[in-house]
Scaffold this active site. Structure first.
Site, PDB file in Angstrom:
ATOM      1  N   LEU A 112     -73.004 -17.785  -8.643  1.00 29.18           N
ATOM      2  CA  LEU A 112     -72.316 -17.970  -9.847  1.00 29.18           C
ATOM      3  C   LEU A 112     -70.854 -18.257  -9.644  1.00 29.18           C
ATOM      4  O   LEU A 112     -70.270 -17.924  -8.761  1.00 29.18           O
ATOM      5  CB  LEU A 112     -72.436 -16.647 -10.575  1.00 29.18           C
ATOM      6  CG  LEU A 112     -73.806 -16.210 -11.036  1.00 29.18           C
ATOM      7  CD1 LEU A 112     -74.044 -15.140 -11.833  1.00 29.18           C
ATOM      8  CD2 LEU A 112     -74.700 -17.327 -11.789  1.00 29.18           C
ATOM      9  N   HIS A 137     -70.947 -21.168 -14.643  1.00 30.16           N
ATOM     10  CA  HIS A 137     -71.906 -20.336 -15.262  1.00 30.16           C
ATOM     11  C   HIS A 137     -71.356 -19.295 -16.118  1.00 30.16           C
ATOM     12  O   HIS A 137     -71.875 -18.975 -16.980  1.00 30.16           O
ATOM     13  CB  HIS A 137     -72.333 -19.627 -13.882  1.00 30.16           C
ATOM     14  CG  HIS A 137     -73.099 -20.765 -13.168  1.00 30.16           C
ATOM     15  ND1 HIS A 137     -72.859 -20.340 -11.566  1.00 30.16           N
ATOM     16  CD2 HIS A 137     -74.233 -21.386 -13.318  1.00 30.16           C
ATOM     17  CE1 HIS A 137     -73.508 -21.462 -10.851  1.00 30.16           C
ATOM     18  NE2 HIS A 137     -74.341 -21.934 -11.926  1.00 30.16           N
ATOM     19  N   GLN A 141     -87.896 -27.990  -8.481  1.00 27.91           N
ATOM     20  CA  GLN A 141     -86.984 -29.225  -8.663  1.00 27.91           C
ATOM     21  C   GLN A 141     -86.344 -29.729  -7.681  1.00 27.91           C
ATOM     22  O   GLN A 141     -85.290 -30.576  -7.789  1.00 27.91           O
ATOM     23  CB  GLN A 141     -86.004 -28.684  -9.899  1.00 27.91           C
ATOM     24  CG  GLN A 141     -84.966 -27.614  -9.303  1.00 27.91           C
ATOM     25  CD  GLN A 141     -84.106 -27.126 -10.396  1.00 27.91           C
ATOM     26  OE1 GLN A 141     -84.705 -26.346 -11.183  1.00 27.91           O
ATOM     27  NE2 GLN A 141     -82.790 -27.354 -10.284  1.00 27.91           N
ATOM     28  N   GLY A 199     -75.102 -26.329 -19.592  1.00 29.63           N
ATOM     29  CA  GLY A 199     -73.962 -27.007 -19.335  1.00 29.63           C
ATOM     30  C   GLY A 199     -73.801 -28.552 -19.565  1.00 29.63           C
ATOM     31  O   GLY A 199     -74.955 -28.976 -19.072  1.00 29.63           O
ATOM     32  N   ASP A 214     -74.461 -30.867 -16.389  1.00 29.43           N
ATOM     33  CA  ASP A 214     -75.930 -31.550 -16.253  1.00 29.43           C
ATOM     34  C   ASP A 214     -76.265 -32.188 -17.489  1.00 29.43           C
ATOM     35  O   ASP A 214     -77.376 -31.744 -18.090  1.00 29.43           O
ATOM     36  CB  ASP A 214     -76.912 -30.690 -15.541  1.00 29.43           C
ATOM     37  CG  ASP A 214     -76.198 -30.031 -14.290  1.00 29.43           C
ATOM     38  OD1 ASP A 214     -76.346 -30.662 -13.145  1.00 29.43           O
ATOM     39  OD2 ASP A 214     -75.714 -28.790 -14.253  1.00 29.43           O
ATOM     40  N   SER A 273     -69.011 -26.645  -9.000  1.00 25.15           N
ATOM     41  CA  SER A 273     -70.496 -26.760  -8.806  1.00 25.15           C
ATOM     42  C   SER A 273     -70.644 -26.072  -7.605  1.00 25.15           C
ATOM     43  O   SER A 273     -70.006 -25.763  -6.736  1.00 25.15           O
ATOM     44  CB  SER A 273     -70.860 -28.455  -8.389  1.00 25.15           C
ATOM     45  OG  SER A 273     -72.122 -28.435  -7.849  1.00 25.15           O
TER      46      SER A 273
END
Ligand code: AMP
Length: 285
Positions: free
Chosen positions: A33, A37, A61, A147, A150, A185
């Site tokens: 985090l 976040h 993913q 967010g 993305d 990120s």
């Protein structure tokens, strides 16, 4: 703050919260985090009575040659930070509970998932939509916060919610940035010193395009050329794509009108880190 790992227990907890009229908010994350976040959690707290942060590094993913094994994991610290920031429940399921041996069901937002990042990460968004739908079914939130960092992911989730008649409301939060503009990120931790020094250029290119737009430029080709001039001078990353697209269809636009998404993906040269960023002009997502 409660920490729940069993999906059945999470579902029962959500059902009991709903029975007493509580509005549940969900912030799906892969952990490690950071301030991005936490900004989502803060919005969630304003929108819901009970804020659930899910922490799950979702194998579905990641492509076979991607960073699933090395993705930063910091569970103890995440729980501490989540609690300090007003999270009510951390839901951190095990991979074996989310994808048991006979697991065989995937959700695909067909066309949007092939665009932009989908071109180089063919099964990525199928993994994202599958896990997000599972999280929605387990946590049963009234609102979910994602967010805009993305952007394609948020657009695809929005399409899934609409196409599958889901009852959850989507909230899309602005991008949190470092002082030099680099979008915060978890993957920034991979960058070498030189890569990090230059990474602020990614956002500068987007700002340059936005400034040209604000000065009246409406030709997408001109905006891309201007961005690429800046990016071509970068020594520590290569551009994977710059795209100027309609935010609903992700189709490229030639002439900017209405709300437009300007998105970029780069790959750094030494640590091979893939970084994405975007700006929106003419409106919001
Ligand atoms: P991740 O843990 O990378 O899967 O991200 C979880 C959520 O946090 C996603 O909805 C992301 O879009 C969002 N997020 C990640 N970085 C940022 C940021 N810098 N600003 C705002 N939201 C972010």
């Amino acid at each position: 703050m409660k920490v729940v790992s069993d999906p059945g227990e999470m579902k029962n907890l959500s059902l009991s919260l709903q029975r007493i009229g509580r509005r549940i908010g969900l912030v799906p994350t892969m952990g490690a985090l950071h301030d991005g976040h936490l900004s989502l959690l803060s919005r969630c707290r304003g929108l819901a009575d009970t804020s659930v942060v899910s922490i799950f590094v979702n194998p579905a993913q990641f492509g076979p040659s991607e960073d699933f094994d090395t993705y930063p994991r910091a569970f103890e610290n995440d729980c501490r930070v989540a609690e300090e920031n007003g999270c009510d429940v951390v839901f951190a399921p095990r991979v074996s509970d989310m994808y048991p041996g006979k697991y065989d069901t995937y959700v695909t937002v067909e066309r949007l998932g092939t665009r932009l990042c989908g071109a180089s990460r063919p099964a990525h968004f199928r993994g994202v939509t599958t896990v997000v739908l599972k999280l929605f079914n387990i946590v049963m939130p009234q609102v979910a916060v994602f967010g805009r960092k993305d952007a394609q992911q948020a657009i695809i989730i929005r399409r899934m919610i609409s196409d599958l008649n889901l009852s959850v409301t989507l909230d899309i939060a602005p991008v949190v940035r470092e002082d030099d503009g680099l979008a915060v990120s978890s993957r920034n931790a991979y960058l070498t010193g030189d890569e990090r020094k230059e990474a602020g250029e990614i956002y500068k290119g987007l700002c340059w395009a936005r400034e040209l737009y604000q000065n009246g430029e409406r030709n997408a080709g001109e905006l891309r050329t201007a961005m690429m001039q800046l990016y071509d001078a970068a020594r520590s990353f290569n551009v994977e794509y710059t795209e100027i697209v309609d935010p609903d269809t992700l189709d490229p636009v030639d002439t900017l009108a209405g709300t437009v998404l300007i998105a970029v993906a780069v790959r750094t040269k030494w640590s091979k880190t893939r970084l994405i960023d975007n700006v929106i002009v003419g409106g919001e997502l």
